[in-house]
Each structure stands twice: as C-alpha cells, then as structure tokens.
Motif scaffolding. Structure first.
Motif, mmCIF file in Angstrom:
data_model
loop_
_atom_site.group_PDB
_atom_site.id
_atom_site.type_symbol
_atom_site.label_atom_id
_atom_site.label_comp_id
_atom_site.label_asym_id
_atom_site.label_seq_id
_atom_site.Cartn_x
_atom_site.Cartn_y
_atom_site.Cartn_z
ATOM 1 N N ARG A 1 0.809 -1.212 0.000
ATOM 2 C CA ARG A 1 0.000 0.000 0.000
ATOM 3 C C ARG A 1 0.848 1.272 0.000
ATOM 4 O O ARG A 1 0.384 2.336 -0.366
ATOM 5 C CB ARG A 1 -0.931 0.010 1.220
ATOM 6 C CG ARG A 1 -2.058 -1.020 1.099
ATOM 7 C CD ARG A 1 -2.783 -1.192 2.415
ATOM 8 N NE ARG A 1 -3.341 0.052 2.905
ATOM 9 C CZ ARG A 1 -3.593 0.289 4.191
ATOM 10 N NH1 ARG A 1 -3.318 -0.619 5.105
ATOM 11 N NH2 ARG A 1 -4.108 1.438 4.560
ATOM 12 N N ILE A 2 2.108 1.152 0.433
ATOM 13 C CA ILE A 2 2.974 2.325 0.466
ATOM 14 C C ILE A 2 3.441 2.647 -0.953
ATOM 15 O O ILE A 2 4.032 1.809 -1.610
ATOM 16 C CB ILE A 2 4.186 2.071 1.399
ATOM 17 C CG1 ILE A 2 3.683 1.848 2.836
ATOM 18 C CG2 ILE A 2 5.159 3.235 1.334
ATOM 19 C CD1 ILE A 2 4.768 1.504 3.814
ATOM 20 N N PRO A 3 3.141 3.851 -1.442
ATOM 21 C CA PRO A 3 3.465 4.154 -2.839
ATOM 22 C C PRO A 3 4.955 4.354 -3.072
ATOM 23 O O PRO A 3 5.706 4.627 -2.131
ATOM 24 C CB PRO A 3 2.698 5.456 -3.103
ATOM 25 C CG PRO A 3 2.526 6.082 -1.766
ATOM 26 C CD PRO A 3 2.474 4.972 -0.764
ATOM 27 N N THR A 4 5.381 4.231 -4.325
ATOM 28 C CA THR A 4 6.772 4.539 -4.673
ATOM 29 C C THR A 4 6.828 5.698 -5.656
ATOM 30 O O THR A 4 7.890 6.112 -6.066
ATOM 31 C CB THR A 4 7.482 3.313 -5.293
ATOM 32 O OG1 THR A 4 6.753 2.909 -6.451
ATOM 33 C CG2 THR A 4 7.553 2.160 -4.327
ATOM 34 N N GLU A 5 5.660 6.197 -6.017
ATOM 35 C CA GLU A 5 5.615 7.304 -6.970
ATOM 36 C C GLU A 5 5.768 8.624 -6.230
ATOM 37 O O GLU A 5 5.170 8.819 -5.179
ATOM 38 C CB GLU A 5 4.275 7.272 -7.708
ATOM 39 C CG GLU A 5 4.332 7.939 -9.041
ATOM 40 C CD GLU A 5 3.278 7.352 -9.970
ATOM 41 O OE1 GLU A 5 3.550 7.240 -11.154
ATOM 42 O OE2 GLU A 5 2.196 7.008 -9.487
ATOM 43 N N ASP A 6 6.561 9.513 -6.801
ATOM 44 C CA ASP A 6 6.902 10.763 -6.133
ATOM 45 C C ASP A 6 5.666 11.631 -5.871
ATOM 46 O O ASP A 6 4.781 11.747 -6.715
ATOM 47 C CB ASP A 6 7.904 11.538 -6.975
ATOM 48 C CG ASP A 6 8.594 12.627 -6.161
ATOM 49 O OD1 ASP A 6 9.735 12.397 -5.739
ATOM 50 O OD2 ASP A 6 7.971 13.686 -5.934
ATOM 51 N N SER B 1 -2.520 7.758 8.681
ATOM 52 C CA SER B 1 -2.870 6.332 8.811
ATOM 53 C C SER B 1 -3.083 5.670 7.455
ATOM 54 O O SER B 1 -2.956 4.452 7.333
ATOM 55 C CB SER B 1 -4.127 6.192 9.666
ATOM 56 O OG SER B 1 -5.144 7.004 9.125
ATOM 57 N N ALA B 2 -3.388 6.468 6.423
ATOM 58 C CA ALA B 2 -3.566 5.879 5.092
ATOM 59 C C ALA B 2 -2.196 5.675 4.444
ATOM 60 O O ALA B 2 -1.566 6.627 3.990
ATOM 61 C CB ALA B 2 -4.430 6.778 4.230
ATOM 62 N N LEU B 3 -1.734 4.431 4.431
ATOM 63 C CA LEU B 3 -0.408 4.145 3.876
ATOM 64 C C LEU B 3 -0.314 4.555 2.410
ATOM 65 O O LEU B 3 0.769 4.852 1.910
ATOM 66 C CB LEU B 3 -0.107 2.649 4.006
ATOM 67 C CG LEU B 3 -0.123 2.068 5.421
ATOM 68 C CD1 LEU B 3 0.204 0.585 5.383
ATOM 69 C CD2 LEU B 3 0.860 2.790 6.309
ATOM 70 N N GLU B 4 -1.462 4.584 1.728
ATOM 71 C CA GLU B 4 -1.482 4.967 0.307
ATOM 72 C C GLU B 4 -1.013 6.403 0.099
ATOM 73 O O GLU B 4 -0.715 6.801 -1.019
ATOM 74 C CB GLU B 4 -2.894 4.836 -0.267
ATOM 75 C CG GLU B 4 -3.430 3.423 -0.359
ATOM 76 C CD GLU B 4 -3.991 2.918 0.970
ATOM 77 O OE1 GLU B 4 -3.964 3.686 1.965
ATOM 78 O OE2 GLU B 4 -4.435 1.758 1.012
#
Lengths: 302, 189
Positions: free
Chosen positions: A249-254, B172-175
C-alpha cells in the motif's frame, strides 16, 4: 498438459479434477432444465461460444491494453529478459513476450492461449519493491501458469457460467415483453419463467464459485511448479508477503508527480493469471506462504 | 463563536500537528536512535504571482520577526519537478519546526495553503538517513527511508511509524505515504 516427473502435486491435481467434475454436473443439470422448458439454448450457446472465442484469441492484447502495458525488447529491459531466458531454459518453455505496465500497484500476470503466444507482464511497482531473486520467483510462478495452460482452462470453465449469465439476461427481457407463453405448456408461462430464472441464477452463482475454487488450486499449482523452476520457494514466499498487505500500500511514486498530474488513478480490472488479485480467485497469501515454507524445508533444506 | 468562525477566519493556528515533532525529539532519539539534522525543507508549488515573486524577502522578514531568527539560515531552491523549496538550517529541531510553522502561516494568510506540498525533516538513523514528511493538507506525518535506485525501506518505515504512534499525528492511510526522491536537502551525513 505435459506431464513432468517433478513439480507435480498429485493431491492438487486430483482435487482439480474433482472440481471440474462438479462443474460438469452443474452444467448438465442446467441444460436439462432448459431442455424441459423448450428454450432454444443452442442458439445462445453459439453466441456465447463466439464471444468466448474472441476473448480467448484476443485475451493477451485485451489485457495488455487494459493495463496500459507495453511489450519490451531485450534492449529496453535487459535484466528482465535475461531472467526470463534463464527460467525458460530451465523449465523447457518457449520464451514468452515480456511486457511492462507503468503502474505503482505491485502485480504480475501471464496471459495468452498457449505457450507460444504468451505474454508475461510485470508492473513497475513490483520491480521497485522486490529484490531480483524475489522477482525471479514471481516470474517462475507466472511461467508455470503458461506451462499449465491455465488461461485456457479457466476460459473453458468460464464458458458455461457466461452462457448462464446471458440466458438470465435474455429471460428477463422475454419476461418483460411477455413473450415466454409460447413454451410447451400454455398458461404455465409465468411460473415456468420464474423457475428457469431462479435455476439460472443458482447455476451462475454455483458455477462461478467452483471456477474460483479451480482458480485457487491453479494458483497453488503455479506456486509449486514455479518453486521447482527457480528452486527458491522461500523467495516466492517473501515476494508474496512484500506485495500483499501494508508494504504494497505504500506508494513509490513521487509526491510531486502525483500532485502535478492531479490524476485520478483507477485500478483496472485484471484478467489473466495475475499473481495477486482482490477477489478470491487467489488463495489467501498466508496459506500460500505456509505451503511455500514447507516446500522450502524440503528442497532448500532451510 | 463557532458559527461566526467562517466570517472572521479560522481562530485556531493552522498546522497544529507540526509542533508534535519538536516534542517527540527525545522519544525519536531514545526509542529509534533517530537524531535530527536540525534542518528542514518546505516544498511548495509556485505560481506566477506577486506572492511568489516576493517570497525571498518575505521569508527573510518573517523568520527575523520570530524568536529564533538569529539562528535560522535559509535558502530558496527549485527542483526538477518545478517545485520550490525553502531550506532551513538551525541549531535546534524545535527552531526548524517553528520556522516551518511561521512560513506555513504566511502561506495561509496569502490564501496559498493549496500550494504547500510538504515539509521534510531529515534524521540520522543508525544505518541510514530517515525523513519525517509532514503533509500540510492532512496535518500529519509519515516516515520516509529512501534506498538507492528510488527504492524505499518500507519495513523500516512501518517500524518507525509504529514506534511513534503516540508521539506523532501519523498519516494512517499508507497509500498517502508518497516518497520525495532527490530532494535538494543537504544532510549532515
């Protein structure tokens, strides 16, 4: 399916055939009911077959287009090509085309009607998140899908579910227009319509559940087979853990790119055998990881 | 009073979550061995208006007007995305946070809150550089631990966030934990 001495899980194979048998039973029941009510089902079957044929022959192009994926040459992605070259040589498979989809969601899938016309696609998101060995394990999983002809098998299994859905639809129309009374039993039209309708719905639901079960078994089979190609089930396990759950869920896009584009990103529906899907066409990652760990003990001696 | 607030503007200071970082400095050092570089960067999306043309002078004035002005050094930079940066350097993290808050308020006064992207605070970790990124829009923090080749150490980031759950207002939103690659920020490592 070509048989191989290694990389074949017999328990899974037996279960797969059992599911397919149950599917056939359901279809048989369905066709019998239709026959009894005099529905011109052959007509519907022909239409469904044409649509399915189109899907079957165009699936690779359709899927790639829906993902915005681009087929890449060895010059464009030398490392990816080298990896797949190695794996194909080990698995004795013709080399599929390789494609990269420019999206941050970590995913990989294989599609195509036979090993010669296959495409393996990875997203930029999965390449950023995985170590080379983990990516290799994922590619091994996808190549096993190709080897096992899973796209063909699932497409075939979907055939009758689709037919049922179409019939449900047309029956609803017939019901609306009141044209169903010309069945065998005059005056019994409305009740008959209801019965066929309910049965159709039931058939549709049950057959799709079975297709999902079949698909889950094919995933386990691909995990298993892929592990034998790479010899590294533990790498596939760690790849699966990485691309599911919190880390995915953690993005890699800047941030600046996202802010600048201001784009609404809509997750496209995935078809083909993607490594990770939202629906239960894939078994829970935890279970897959457990099985892979057990396998790792056997073949890696960890 | 609450009903009249829209008429007279927001009474509460904007970006109230920021100060939590200064308060968490000890916890960051003791729990996570993260030591502040005592630097910060405020990133914004510039517009072709007088507000942004006169930014250099106004930032200077505002920072001087504060209590810690003597120590806060700053410079303006532009990055490859076309975003502007106010880079801050001070003797303490508290001063850097306060400077960011001052500048945030200045943007808010000029109705340019929308142009504020994020504030970034670099820390020295045991193994590598870590950042706490503050989102002005969300008034929350999230961790960022970059690796070479535009990869990020997400397991480490999750660990940092988990440890700071009580001390920092976390996103809290990992996105929304968007990375910032290649910041013009110089660190002390």
């Amino acid at each position: 399916m070509r048989e191989r001495a290694t990389g074949r899980d017999w328990e899974l194979t037996v279960r797969m055939f059992l599911v397919m048998f149950l599917l056939a039973l359901v279809y048989f029941f369905f066709v019998t009911v239709l026959w009894a009510f005099g529905v011109p089902w052959i007509f519907l079957a022909i239409i469904a077959a044409i649509m399915l044929g189109l899907q079957y022959f165009l699936s690779d192009k359709l899927v790639l287009r829906s993902m915005g994926a681009k087929v890449v040459s060895p010059q464009e992605a030398p490392e990816l090509h080298a990896m797949v070259d190695r794996l194909c040589a080990r698995a004795g498979l013709p080399k599929p085309k390789l494609a990269i989809a420019n999206m941050d969601i970590p995913n990989a899938f294989a599609t195509g009607r036979n090993p010669k016309n296959s495409v393996v696609c990875v997203t930029t998101g999965i390449m950023r998140r995985l170590e080379p060995q983990e990516l290799e394990a994922v590619l091994g999983h996808e190549l096993t899908h190709i080897k096992n002809r899973d796209v063909t098998i699932i497409t075939m299994a979907s055939f009758f579910a689709m037919l049922a859905a179409m019939l449900m639809n047309s029956l609803m129309w017939m019901g609306l227009l009141g044209g169903f009374g010309r069945g065998r039993r005059e005056g019994n039209g409305m009740a008959g319509l209801m019965v066929v309708y309910l049965v159709t719905v039931l058939v549709w639901i049950v057959s799709n559940l079975l297709i999902l079960a079949l698909s889950r078994y094919r995933e386990y089979a691909a995990d298993w087979g892929g592990s034998f190609i790479t010899g590294m089930p533990s790498r596939l396990a760690s790849a699966l853990t990485k691309i599911s759950g919190a880390i995915a869920r953690i993005p890699t896009e800047d941030l600046r790119k996202v802010e600048g584009a201001n784009a609404f990103f809509i997750v496209p529906a995935l078809k083909g055998n993607s490594i990770m899907e939202l629906l239960s066409s894939h078994p829970p990652v935890q279970k897959r990881v457990e099985r892979l760990r057990r396998l790792a003990k056997q073949i890696e001696g960890i | 009073m609450g009903l009249l607030r829209p008429l007279f503007g927001q009474r509460k200071a904007p970006f109230g979550g920021l100060a939590a970082l200064a308060r968490a400095e000890t916890a960051l050092r003791e729990k996570l061995r993260l030591v502040s570089d005592r630097k910060g960067g405020l990133s914004y999306k510039p517009l072709q208006t007088a507000f942004f043309d006169g930014l250099q002078g106004e930032v200077d004035r505002r920072l001087r007007a504060g209590r810690f002005t003597v120590w806060t050094r700053f410079s303006l930079e532009k990055d490859s995305y076309g975003f502007g940066w106010v880079l801050l350097d001070d003797r303490s993290l508290e001063n850097v946070v306060e400077a960011v808050q001052t500048l945030g308020s200045y943007f808010a006064e000029g109705n340019h809150t929308k142009q504020l992207l994020a504030a970034v605070f670099p820390f020295q970790g045991r193994e590598r550089q870590a950042y706490w990124i503050y989102s002005f829009k969300r008034d929350r923090f999230y961790p960022f631990v970059p690796l070479p080749d535009e990869k990020r150490d997400s397991p480490e980031e999750l660990r940092l966030a988990e440890a700071m759950e009580k001390e920092l207002p976390l996103e809290s939103a990992l996105e929304r934990w968007y990375p910032l690659w290649g910041m013009p920020l110089e660190t002390r490592s």
